[in-house]
Design a protein around this motif. Sequence first.
Motif, PDB file in Angstrom:
ATOM      1  N   THR A   1       0.801  -1.223   0.000  1.00 43.34           N
ATOM      2  CA  THR A   1       0.000   0.000   0.000  1.00 43.34           C
ATOM      3  C   THR A   1       0.838   1.279   0.000  1.00 43.34           C
ATOM      4  OG1 THR A   1      -0.145  -0.011   2.417  1.00 43.34           O
ATOM      5  CG2 THR A   1      -1.884  -1.162   1.200  1.00 43.34           C
ATOM      6  N   ALA A   2       2.113   1.177  -0.394  1.00 49.15           N
ATOM      7  CA  ALA A   2       2.988   2.351  -0.360  1.00 49.15           C
ATOM      8  C   ALA A   2       2.514   3.452  -1.300  1.00 49.15           C
ATOM      9  CB  ALA A   2       4.412   1.946  -0.716  1.00 49.15           C
ATOM     10  N   GLY A   3       1.921   3.071  -2.432  1.00 50.87           N
ATOM     11  CA  GLY A   3       1.451   4.073  -3.380  1.00 50.87           C
ATOM     12  C   GLY A   3       2.556   4.559  -4.287  1.00 50.87           C
ATOM     13  N   PRO A   4       2.236   5.408  -5.276  1.00 48.35           N
ATOM     14  CA  PRO A   4       3.209   5.825  -6.277  1.00 48.35           C
ATOM     15  C   PRO A   4       4.392   6.601  -5.719  1.00 48.35           C
ATOM     16  CG  PRO A   4       1.191   7.131  -6.439  1.00 48.35           C
ATOM     17  CD  PRO A   4       0.902   5.990  -5.507  1.00 48.35           C
ATOM     18  N   LYS A   5       4.221   7.307  -4.618  1.00 45.76           N
ATOM     19  CA  LYS A   5       5.324   8.079  -4.059  1.00 45.76           C
ATOM     20  C   LYS A   5       6.362   7.196  -3.382  1.00 45.76           C
ATOM     21  CE  LYS A   5       2.688  12.349  -3.430  1.00 45.76           C
ATOM     22  NZ  LYS A   5       2.222  13.383  -2.472  1.00 45.76           N
ATOM     23  N   GLY A   6       6.015   5.947  -3.155  1.00 42.19           N
ATOM     24  CA  GLY A   6       6.964   5.023  -2.540  1.00 42.19           C
ATOM     25  C   GLY A   6       7.969   4.470  -3.529  1.00 42.19           C
ATOM     26  N   HIS A   7       7.765   4.777  -4.824  1.00 38.69           N
ATOM     27  CA  HIS A   7       8.625   4.252  -5.887  1.00 38.69           C
ATOM     28  C   HIS A   7       8.575   2.719  -5.875  1.00 38.69           C
ATOM     29  CE1 HIS A   7      10.046   8.285  -6.780  1.00 38.69           C
ATOM     30  NE2 HIS A   7      10.219   8.465  -5.478  1.00 38.69           N
ATOM     31  N   GLN A   8       9.734   2.047  -5.858  1.00 37.89           N
ATOM     32  CA  GLN A   8       9.709   0.587  -5.891  1.00 37.89           C
ATOM     33  C   GLN A   8       9.056   0.049  -4.615  1.00 37.89           C
ATOM     34  OE1 GLN A   8      12.324   2.581  -6.534  1.00 37.89           O
ATOM     35  NE2 GLN A   8      13.874   1.569  -7.797  1.00 37.89           N
ATOM     36  N   ALA A   9       7.945  -0.669  -4.803  1.00 41.88           N
ATOM     37  CA  ALA A   9       7.208  -1.205  -3.658  1.00 41.88           C
ATOM     38  C   ALA A   9       6.590  -2.529  -4.087  1.00 41.88           C
ATOM     39  CB  ALA A   9       6.134  -0.221  -3.198  1.00 41.88           C
ATOM     40  N   VAL A  10       7.287  -3.609  -3.829  1.00 39.58           N
ATOM     41  CA  VAL A  10       6.901  -4.933  -4.319  1.00 39.58           C
ATOM     42  C   VAL A  10       5.803  -5.536  -3.451  1.00 39.58           C
ATOM     43  CG1 VAL A  10       7.728  -7.269  -4.804  1.00 39.58           C
ATOM     44  CG2 VAL A  10       9.209  -5.294  -5.278  1.00 39.58           C
ATOM     45  N   ALA A  11       4.744  -5.986  -4.075  1.00 37.92           N
ATOM     46  CA  ALA A  11       3.692  -6.693  -3.352  1.00 37.92           C
ATOM     47  C   ALA A  11       4.065  -8.159  -3.168  1.00 37.92           C
ATOM     48  CB  ALA A  11       2.366  -6.583  -4.096  1.00 37.92           C
ATOM     49  N   LEU A  12       4.644  -8.738  -4.209  1.00 37.87           N
ATOM     50  CA  LEU A  12       4.995 -10.163  -4.179  1.00 37.87           C
ATOM     51  C   LEU A  12       6.316 -10.374  -4.895  1.00 37.87           C
ATOM     52  CD1 LEU A  12       4.262 -13.216  -3.728  1.00 37.87           C
ATOM     53  CD2 LEU A  12       3.141 -13.121  -5.974  1.00 37.87           C
ATOM     54  N   ARG A  13       7.259 -11.035  -4.220  1.00 41.83           N
ATOM     55  CA  ARG A  13       8.498 -11.467  -4.875  1.00 41.83           C
ATOM     56  C   ARG A  13       8.549 -12.985  -4.847  1.00 41.83           C
ATOM     57  NH1 ARG A  13      12.927 -13.360  -2.827  1.00 41.83           N
ATOM     58  NH2 ARG A  13      12.796 -12.288  -0.803  1.00 41.83           N
ATOM     59  N   VAL A  14       8.808 -13.571  -5.991  1.00 40.68           N
ATOM     60  CA  VAL A  14       8.867 -15.026  -6.103  1.00 40.68           C
ATOM     61  C   VAL A  14      10.250 -15.436  -6.606  1.00 40.68           C
ATOM     62  CG1 VAL A  14       7.791 -17.093  -7.034  1.00 40.68           C
ATOM     63  CG2 VAL A  14       6.411 -15.036  -6.645  1.00 40.68           C
ATOM     64  N   SER A  15      10.995 -16.115  -5.753  1.00 38.66           N
ATOM     65  CA  SER A  15      12.300 -16.668  -6.109  1.00 38.66           C
ATOM     66  C   SER A  15      12.265 -18.188  -6.037  1.00 38.66           C
ATOM     67  CB  SER A  15      13.381 -16.123  -5.161  1.00 38.66           C
ATOM     68  OG  SER A  15      13.418 -14.716  -5.187  1.00 38.66           O
ATOM     69  N   ALA A  16      11.080 -18.742  -5.880  1.00 40.81           N
ATOM     70  CA  ALA A  16      10.911 -20.184  -5.693  1.00 40.81           C
ATOM     71  C   ALA A  16      10.795 -20.914  -7.018  1.00 40.81           C
ATOM     72  CB  ALA A  16       9.664 -20.449  -4.858  1.00 40.81           C
ATOM     73  N   ASP A  17      11.324 -22.117  -7.076  1.00 40.56           N
ATOM     74  CA  ASP A  17      11.159 -22.972  -8.243  1.00 40.56           C
ATOM     75  C   ASP A  17       9.817 -23.693  -8.149  1.00 40.56           C
ATOM     76  OD1 ASP A  17      11.903 -24.022 -10.659  1.00 40.56           O
ATOM     77  OD2 ASP A  17      13.431 -25.374  -9.866  1.00 40.56           O
ATOM     78  N   TYR A  18       9.170 -23.905  -9.291  1.00 40.98           N
ATOM     79  CA  TYR A  18       7.863 -24.577  -9.363  1.00 40.98           C
ATOM     80  C   TYR A  18       6.798 -23.840  -8.550  1.00 40.98           C
ATOM     81  CZ  TYR A  18      10.733 -28.504 -11.034  1.00 40.98           C
ATOM     82  OH  TYR A  18      11.620 -29.290 -11.726  1.00 40.98           O
ATOM     83  N   ALA A  19       6.684 -22.547  -8.755  1.00 43.77           N
ATOM     84  CA  ALA A  19       5.673 -21.745  -8.043  1.00 43.77           C
ATOM     85  C   ALA A  19       4.440 -21.567  -8.924  1.00 43.77           C
ATOM     86  CB  ALA A  19       6.251 -20.392  -7.663  1.00 43.77           C
ATOM     87  N   VAL A  20       3.256 -21.685  -8.312  1.00 43.25           N
ATOM     88  CA  VAL A  20       1.990 -21.583  -9.048  1.00 43.25           C
ATOM     89  C   VAL A  20       1.046 -20.639  -8.308  1.00 43.25           C
ATOM     90  CG1 VAL A  20      -0.038 -22.831  -9.885  1.00 43.25           C
ATOM     91  CG2 VAL A  20       2.216 -23.907 -10.016  1.00 43.25           C
ATOM     92  N   PHE A  21       0.415 -19.725  -9.072  1.00 47.59           N
ATOM     93  CA  PHE A  21      -0.565 -18.796  -8.497  1.00 47.59           C
ATOM     94  C   PHE A  21      -1.849 -18.860  -9.306  1.00 47.59           C
ATOM     95  CE2 PHE A  21       3.527 -17.380  -7.170  1.00 47.59           C
ATOM     96  CZ  PHE A  21       3.342 -16.891  -5.883  1.00 47.59           C
TER      97      PHE A  21
END
Length: 583
Positions: free
Chosen positions: A358-378
């Motif tokens: 919820t950082a908004g546009p003024k927060g610049h880079q603001a990741v909701a989800l980072r996935v570094s996992a192998d075999y990940a499904v959403f």
Amino acid sequence: MGLGDDKKKKCMIAGGISALLVVMVVSVAVATSKNTSGPIKHGDSQIKTTTKAVQAVCEPTDYKETCVHSLMAASPNSTQPLDLIRLGFNLTINSIHQGIKKAAHELKARAEKDPETKGALDLCQELMIDAIDDLKKCFDKFDGFNLNEAEEFVEDLRVWLSGSIAFQQTCMDTFEEIKSDLAQEMAKIFKTSKELTSNGLAMVSGLSMLLPQFNITGVRGDLGSYARKLLSTEDGFPTWMRPEARKLMAAKGTKVKPNAVVALDGSGQFKSINAALKTVPMKNKFPFVIYIKQGIYKEKVDVTKTMSYVTFIGDGPTKTRITGNLNFGMGKVKTYQTATVAVNGEHFTAKDIGFENTAGPKGHQAVALRVSADYAVFHNCQIDGYVDSFYANCQIDGYQDTLYAHSHRQFYRDCTISGTIDYIFGDAKSFFQNCNMVVRKPMGGQSCMVTAQGRTDKRETTGIVLHNCRITGDPAYIPVKKTNKAYLGRPWKQFSRTIIMRTTIEDIIDPKGWLEWNGNFALDTLEYAEFENKGPGSNQATRVKWPGIKKFTPRQAGEFTAGKFLQGGTWIPQTQVPYLGNM
């Protein structure tokens, strides 16, 4: 996959045929290794033999001098290709360890005085350990090698080496991000390990060209037995499918009993997701289902590498939401660390759940989800940034850098991803099927880019693929689309790769289609393609004419289907998520 039994068999046979060359190459190497490996005696003839073998295995690499020097200095006790490649993995691991120690020593004084440098150094060390872990997986993959698994063998090595490259590059990006003058120093410290990792990927990719140079004849095993193994069944499922996967498949259509229940109102076993994650068995090998009841969970969640086969199931993408507001703009936090939810444990699945920053546009880079996992499904999830509206199905929503598809194999189905600048980015082997990409209104003077793919080595297996998706605009964006233009993507790294197929592109995308990152950077080396898309924004008549823009034939496009690009048929169906393997 929606295929009948006959079609399934045909697909498996086709897969077996396509793997024949790989099977032949690897089986020859294994067979001859047993006959000729062993300590190499000292002497001119033995040195010449070793030198010739090392030069041959290094031939496909881009850093030949580094390759030959490192292998010869290690005094290999075998001249066989797979033995030399495995030795190369070990040398790369040692090189990264040495780099970590050197960086800690040389930057210690600077880190003690400058919190930003200390933060970047600490994160870099973590990332380099992750890079080592991927190399260790490659090294360990050689143990118990089975001819029938040759295709999987090569694919895994290439994915994990690509992952190691991604982690190492993220370390470098960390220093670039804080605009530190130490970025170049770090690049020098880890120069050798970067080259060795690239060489390892080149050697694995070049096996089919390498082995004939050794005048090896005869192949053990036959395609018939390989195909029969693929086609054989047990209780209606292929014998290669893991027991826990067969159990889940057999339970299709029935409600899976959760291992843990999370509820804010106290009706579950836990009131926080992190508390439930602590109950996942170490190095878990069986599905561990965490049911997260309706509510807004204000947590920073980390599914660690020891938490494998975890499944999150919510009550719906707008009902069960995990929220946070970490952002780069607040200082002391790097983009990689801003994620509300970070997924590192392999075989992770998420269904009917929301993730947001919820950082908004003024927060610049603001990741909701980072996935570094192998075999990940959403599937049917929602991943949001600063939210003022919701969309159906799975939503990945935010402003800048919303979804960090960082590394390894990832599949997204029926998802909505929204944002402004580079809101789908990273160096994963990521596939988006039947998803909605929604462009949101940026701050004044900003343009919007749907993708920013980060491939840094031409042999990496990674890329962003959109298939049967829809690219549209948020209602608030439509009035400003002519002044705040939107593009399909831009090249974050030199070999950036993005493929968009059979996708509906509305008239919110600028006619030129793609945007430069910085002048002519990567325009010759990127790989961008649009195939059989539709909608007013899909007209390619006035698209940019960069050398890296490709015109795919149906056959070329077929290489980027989920079945080919991800080999998804071997792991996605067991998650009970809808999946289409072909075009």
